[in-house]
Structure formats: structure tokens, C-alpha cells
Design a protein around this motif. Structure first.
Motif, PDB file in Angstrom:
ATOM      1  N   VAL A  74       0.862  -1.186   0.000  1.00  0.00           N
ATOM      2  CA  VAL A  74       0.000   0.000   0.000  1.00  0.00           C
ATOM      3  C   VAL A  74       0.899   1.236   0.000  1.00  0.00           C
ATOM      4  O   VAL A  74       1.781   1.370   0.851  1.00  0.00           O
ATOM      5  CB  VAL A  74      -0.930   0.007   1.236  1.00  0.00           C
ATOM      6  CG1 VAL A  74      -1.748   1.282   1.276  1.00  0.00           C
ATOM      7  CG2 VAL A  74      -1.827  -1.218   1.222  1.00  0.00           C
ATOM      8  N   PRO A  75       0.684   2.138  -0.960  1.00  0.00           N
ATOM      9  CA  PRO A  75       1.543   3.323  -1.041  1.00  0.00           C
ATOM     10  C   PRO A  75       1.401   4.233   0.182  1.00  0.00           C
ATOM     11  O   PRO A  75       0.319   4.369   0.741  1.00  0.00           O
ATOM     12  CB  PRO A  75       1.035   4.058  -2.284  1.00  0.00           C
ATOM     13  CG  PRO A  75       0.177   3.103  -3.009  1.00  0.00           C
ATOM     14  CD  PRO A  75      -0.302   2.102  -2.024  1.00  0.00           C
ATOM     15  N   LEU A  76       2.495   4.870   0.559  1.00  0.00           N
ATOM     16  CA  LEU A  76       2.474   5.827   1.661  1.00  0.00           C
ATOM     17  C   LEU A  76       1.807   7.132   1.247  1.00  0.00           C
ATOM     18  O   LEU A  76       1.147   7.776   2.046  1.00  0.00           O
ATOM     19  CB  LEU A  76       3.901   6.109   2.145  1.00  0.00           C
ATOM     20  CG  LEU A  76       4.615   4.948   2.816  1.00  0.00           C
ATOM     21  CD1 LEU A  76       6.052   5.322   3.137  1.00  0.00           C
ATOM     22  CD2 LEU A  76       3.880   4.529   4.072  1.00  0.00           C
ATOM     23  N   ASP A  77       1.990   7.514  -0.005  1.00  0.00           N
ATOM     24  CA  ASP A  77       1.454   8.783  -0.498  1.00  0.00           C
ATOM     25  C   ASP A  77      -0.067   8.717  -0.615  1.00  0.00           C
ATOM     26  O   ASP A  77      -0.603   7.829  -1.284  1.00  0.00           O
ATOM     27  CB  ASP A  77       2.071   9.102  -1.862  1.00  0.00           C
ATOM     28  CG  ASP A  77       1.665  10.453  -2.381  1.00  0.00           C
ATOM     29  OD1 ASP A  77       0.477  10.636  -2.732  1.00  0.00           O
ATOM     30  OD2 ASP A  77       2.538  11.342  -2.447  1.00  0.00           O
ATOM     31  N   PRO A  78      -0.782   9.641   0.012  1.00  0.00           N
ATOM     32  CA  PRO A  78      -2.247   9.634  -0.049  1.00  0.00           C
ATOM     33  C   PRO A  78      -2.795   9.741  -1.472  1.00  0.00           C
ATOM     34  O   PRO A  78      -3.827   9.142  -1.781  1.00  0.00           O
ATOM     35  CB  PRO A  78      -2.653  10.851   0.778  1.00  0.00           C
ATOM     36  CG  PRO A  78      -1.480  11.171   1.627  1.00  0.00           C
ATOM     37  CD  PRO A  78      -0.279  10.694   0.887  1.00  0.00           C
ATOM     38  N   LYS A  79      -2.104  10.473  -2.338  1.00  0.00           N
ATOM     39  CA  LYS A  79      -2.568  10.598  -3.732  1.00  0.00           C
ATOM     40  C   LYS A  79      -2.463   9.257  -4.456  1.00  0.00           C
ATOM     41  O   LYS A  79      -3.340   8.900  -5.239  1.00  0.00           O
ATOM     42  CB  LYS A  79      -1.771  11.666  -4.466  1.00  0.00           C
ATOM     43  CG  LYS A  79      -2.110  13.063  -4.020  1.00  0.00           C
ATOM     44  CD  LYS A  79      -1.343  14.089  -4.812  1.00  0.00           C
ATOM     45  CE  LYS A  79      -1.670  15.477  -4.308  1.00  0.00           C
ATOM     46  NZ  LYS A  79      -0.930  16.514  -5.018  1.00  0.00           N
ATOM     47  N   ASP A  80      -1.384   8.530  -4.194  1.00  0.00           N
ATOM     48  CA  ASP A  80      -1.235   7.214  -4.817  1.00  0.00           C
ATOM     49  C   ASP A  80      -2.286   6.228  -4.296  1.00  0.00           C
ATOM     50  O   ASP A  80      -2.817   5.417  -5.056  1.00  0.00           O
ATOM     51  CB  ASP A  80       0.165   6.649  -4.574  1.00  0.00           C
ATOM     52  CG  ASP A  80       1.236   7.337  -5.405  1.00  0.00           C
ATOM     53  OD1 ASP A  80       0.887   7.952  -6.433  1.00  0.00           O
ATOM     54  OD2 ASP A  80       2.420   7.252  -5.030  1.00  0.00           O
ATOM     55  N   ARG A  81      -2.589   6.308  -3.019  1.00  0.00           N
ATOM     56  CA  ARG A  81      -3.642   5.442  -2.465  1.00  0.00           C
ATOM     57  C   ARG A  81      -4.996   5.792  -3.076  1.00  0.00           C
ATOM     58  O   ARG A  81      -5.783   4.910  -3.419  1.00  0.00           O
ATOM     59  CB  ARG A  81      -3.693   5.569  -0.941  1.00  0.00           C
ATOM     60  CG  ARG A  81      -2.564   4.860  -0.246  1.00  0.00           C
ATOM     61  CD  ARG A  81      -2.817   4.676   1.247  1.00  0.00           C
ATOM     62  NE  ARG A  81      -3.174   5.885   1.951  1.00  0.00           N
ATOM     63  CZ  ARG A  81      -2.318   6.742   2.498  1.00  0.00           C
ATOM     64  NH1 ARG A  81      -1.019   6.526   2.403  1.00  0.00           N
ATOM     65  NH2 ARG A  81      -2.749   7.810   3.145  1.00  0.00           N
ATOM     66  N   ALA A  82      -5.279   7.087  -3.222  1.00  0.00           N
ATOM     67  CA  ALA A  82      -6.557   7.516  -3.813  1.00  0.00           C
ATOM     68  C   ALA A  82      -6.662   7.057  -5.265  1.00  0.00           C
ATOM     69  O   ALA A  82      -7.738   6.648  -5.715  1.00  0.00           O
ATOM     70  CB  ALA A  82      -6.697   9.031  -3.711  1.00  0.00           C
TER      71      ALA A  82
END
Length: 121
Positions: A74-82
Motif C-alpha cells: 500500500v503506497p504511503l502517499d495519499p494521492k497514490d492510495r486515492a
């Protein structure tokens, strides 16, 4: 519409060609009128908020090809998770409406929903 999922370079476009579609029938533009869309994940990355609006246009396609992006760390970056969330939710919606869903691994297609009776004239 048939949804074709698989990893990067897994053989999704080659599978579309085996169904009778040509490279000229394929596009990364959801609104150009071509029967095959590839790179759905890239379209969503460019505008994650547009994913919902895309679904109507995508249901008009014969084939929609999308790289699976939800596996792994799971990516740390919120944009990548979104982004991953938006792609996953859109694929779930498309899979529900699709006549068939096919997963391609190492060039081998596996039908996971419906029957594949799609050939292009």
C-alpha cells in the motif's frame, strides 16, 4: 462490454487482437469512438475524480483493458492510495456491468465472469 484485467505487459492487447481487434481499433481515449480502450489506469491517474463520469463512456466500448494496480504494498502517499482506490472502484463497477471479465496472466486469458463470445468483425 468485456473487461480485461492483468498486470503490466501481461498480454491484454495481444488477447484483444486474438478476438479480431486490430491496433487501429484500440485507443487510450475513452471518448474517441474506437471499440477498444486500453490503459484505463492511466486515464484515472490523470484525473481520479473523473472515474465516475468515465463509466458511462466505458460501458459503450466493446473491450476495456486495465492494468491491475491494487496488489502489492500500500503506497504511503495519499494521492497514490486515492488513485489505486479510484481504479479499483471503477473496475468493480465495470465488472458488475460487463458481459464478461477476463484476467490475463503471462498471455493466458482466464474468464472469471460470463462467457467470452466476443469477436470483432
Amino acid at each position: 462490454m468485456v473487461l480485461i484485467l492483468g498486470g503490466f505487459a501481461s498480454g491484454k492487447r495481444a488477447f484483444a487482437r486474438s478476438l479480431g481487434f486490430r491496433d487501429e481499433d484500440m485507443s487510450a481515449d475513452a471518448f474517441d469512438g474506437k471499440p477498444v480502450l486500453y490503459g484505463l489506469e492511466s486515464i484515472v491517474r490523470s484525473d481520479p475524480d473523473a472515474a465516475e463520469a468515465l463509466s458511462k463512456a466505458l460501458l459503450q466500448k466493446k473491450l476495456v483493458l486495465c492494468c491491475e494496480v491494487g496488489s502489492g504494498v500500500v503506497p504511503l502517499d495519499p494521492k497514490d492510495r486515492a488513485y489505486r482506490e479510484a481504479v479499483g472502484r471503477l473496475c468493480c463497477k465495470l465488472a458488475k456491468e460487463a458481459s464478461a471479465v477476463v484476467r490475463v496472466v503471462a498471455g493466458i486469458p482466464t474468464v472469471i465472469k460470463g462467457e467470452l463470445v466476443c469477436t470483432y468483425d
